[in-house]
Design an enzyme around this catalytic site. Structure first.
Site, PDB file in Angstrom:
ATOM      1  N   ASP A  48      40.135  33.110  45.089  1.00 42.44           N
ATOM      2  CA  ASP A  48      40.898  33.880  46.075  1.00 42.44           C
ATOM      3  C   ASP A  48      40.852  35.351  45.667  1.00 42.44           C
ATOM      4  O   ASP A  48      41.429  35.744  44.649  1.00 42.44           O
ATOM      5  CB  ASP A  48      42.337  33.349  46.103  1.00 42.44           C
ATOM      6  CG  ASP A  48      43.221  34.055  47.113  1.00 42.44           C
ATOM      7  OD1 ASP A  48      42.874  35.169  47.554  1.00 42.44           O
ATOM      8  OD2 ASP A  48      44.290  33.508  47.433  1.00 42.44           O
ATOM      9  N   LEU A  49      40.177  36.169  46.479  1.00 43.05           N
ATOM     10  CA  LEU A  49      40.030  37.596  46.200  1.00 43.05           C
ATOM     11  C   LEU A  49      40.720  38.416  47.283  1.00 43.05           C
ATOM     12  O   LEU A  49      40.292  38.408  48.446  1.00 43.05           O
ATOM     13  CB  LEU A  49      38.543  37.969  46.163  1.00 43.05           C
ATOM     14  CG  LEU A  49      37.709  37.372  45.036  1.00 43.05           C
ATOM     15  CD1 LEU A  49      36.236  37.739  45.233  1.00 43.05           C
ATOM     16  CD2 LEU A  49      38.203  37.862  43.683  1.00 43.05           C
ATOM     17  N   GLU A  50      41.773  39.090  46.909  1.00 45.91           N
ATOM     18  CA  GLU A  50      42.489  39.966  47.835  1.00 45.91           C
ATOM     19  C   GLU A  50      43.312  40.966  47.032  1.00 45.91           C
ATOM     20  O   GLU A  50      43.685  40.703  45.894  1.00 45.91           O
ATOM     21  CB  GLU A  50      43.376  39.154  48.777  1.00 45.91           C
ATOM     22  CG  GLU A  50      44.316  38.179  48.087  1.00 45.91           C
ATOM     23  CD  GLU A  50      45.017  37.251  49.066  1.00 45.91           C
ATOM     24  OE1 GLU A  50      45.679  37.768  49.993  1.00 45.91           O
ATOM     25  OE2 GLU A  50      44.917  36.019  48.897  1.00 45.91           O
ATOM     26  N   TRP A  51      43.561  42.125  47.625  1.00 43.93           N
ATOM     27  CA  TRP A  51      44.438  43.089  46.968  1.00 43.93           C
ATOM     28  C   TRP A  51      45.873  42.585  47.020  1.00 43.93           C
ATOM     29  O   TRP A  51      46.256  41.910  47.972  1.00 43.93           O
ATOM     30  CB  TRP A  51      44.350  44.440  47.655  1.00 43.93           C
ATOM     31  CG  TRP A  51      43.014  45.102  47.646  1.00 43.93           C
ATOM     32  CD1 TRP A  51      42.325  45.568  48.730  1.00 43.93           C
ATOM     33  CD2 TRP A  51      42.200  45.410  46.501  1.00 43.93           C
ATOM     34  NE1 TRP A  51      41.131  46.126  48.344  1.00 43.93           N
ATOM     35  CE2 TRP A  51      41.030  46.048  46.985  1.00 43.93           C
ATOM     36  CE3 TRP A  51      42.336  45.196  45.124  1.00 43.93           C
ATOM     37  CZ2 TRP A  51      40.014  46.483  46.138  1.00 43.93           C
ATOM     38  CZ3 TRP A  51      41.312  45.623  44.282  1.00 43.93           C
ATOM     39  CH2 TRP A  51      40.180  46.264  44.780  1.00 43.93           C
TER      40      TRP A  51
END
Length: 267
Positions: free
Chosen positions: A150-153
């Site tokens: 899971d890649l998110e700011w």
């Protein structure tokens, strides 16, 4: 270890349109462990979007993702309502473990819902340490779905709001992806949101299955150069067996293509 790559899983024109599919048949009726749900989902939405163009309902295969924020689910009821898969949060950063992982994981498994674990990436810890955290927590069980990153700011993090340069993000993330692929024997799926995709040019990571968040339009309308396999289309879903709102997701293809993807991409 030689793993079955996404391109090796391509099978025919319809599969090529999806990007990564390969192999077996679809079953109907009640689902035993390892079988594939074939019923059309019976889901609601607390804040439905007025879709134009391609809609989530145009896709026959749907699932959910869960973390500690969800109450315990009646997984059997959710499966009977059309939950064909579940992605379950396992870890975050180098040492955080989701408190509800085991309960969700075991519940989905007992109900025969195809399940996969995901890791929430933390930009203030080494990627290798994060990969080891995920590997320690998630069992390697034949038949489970591939791991997910899971890649998110996270601008609301109390400990880390750093946004590294895009090249740094991709190089560090690649460490996690490579370590986890070697351990599980399957390349991870990558989840992301529109701003993260664009800022970090995630398509440069190469031939991965992407799970894209887009709650107001089909991903093809929001993600340039995207070849997606899963679409998170709502965070306000209402699913029998789940109390409160829950994330809803669609698979990109037909039920037959879903069965082929499962056969190619399960651990």
């Amino acid at each position: 270890m030689k793993t079955l790559t996404r391109r090796a899983a391509l099978a025919g024109g319809a599969a090529a349109a999806l990007g990564t599919l390969a192999s077996c048949g679809v079953t109907g009726g009640a689902q035993a462990p390892g079988q594939v749900v074939s019923t059309r989902p019976d889901f609601g939405d607390a804040a439905p979007h007025p879709w134009s163009g391609r809609r989530p309902s145009d896709h026959p295969v749907h699932g959910i993702d869960v973390a500690r924020y969800q109450d315990p689910l009646d997984w059997r009821r959710a499966q009977q309502a059309g939950v064909s898969f579940a992605f379950i949060k396992a870890t975050e950063g180098a040492d955080n473990v989701d408190a509800a992982f085991r309960e969700h994981w075991n519940g989905a498994g007992a109900a025969g819902v195809p399940r996969g674990a995901y890791h929430f990436y933390y930009f203030c810890a080494p990627a290798a340490d994060q990969a080891r955290n995920f590997i320690r927590m998630v069992p390697r069980i034949p038949g489970d779905l591939p791991p997910v990153l899971d890649l998110e700011w996270n601008p609301f993090s109390p400990t880390c709001t750093w946004r590294p340069p895009a090249a740094t993000v991709r190089s560090e993330v690649q460490i996690w992806l490579d370590m986890v692929e070697r351990h599980f024997g399957q390349s991870p799926v990558i989840y992301t949101a529109i701003d993260f995709w664009e800022t970090n040019e995630l398509w440069r990571l190469g031939d991965y299955d992407f799970w894209l968040r887009s709650v107001a339009a089909d991903p093809s309308e929001r993600y340039a150069n995207a070849r997606w396999v899963f679409w998170q289309y709502s965070s306000t879903g209402l699913v029998p067996g789940a109390r409160g709102e829950i994330d809803l997701n669609a698979f990109a293809g037909s039920r037959a293509e879903w069965a082929r993807w499962l056969a190619a991409r399960r651990i």
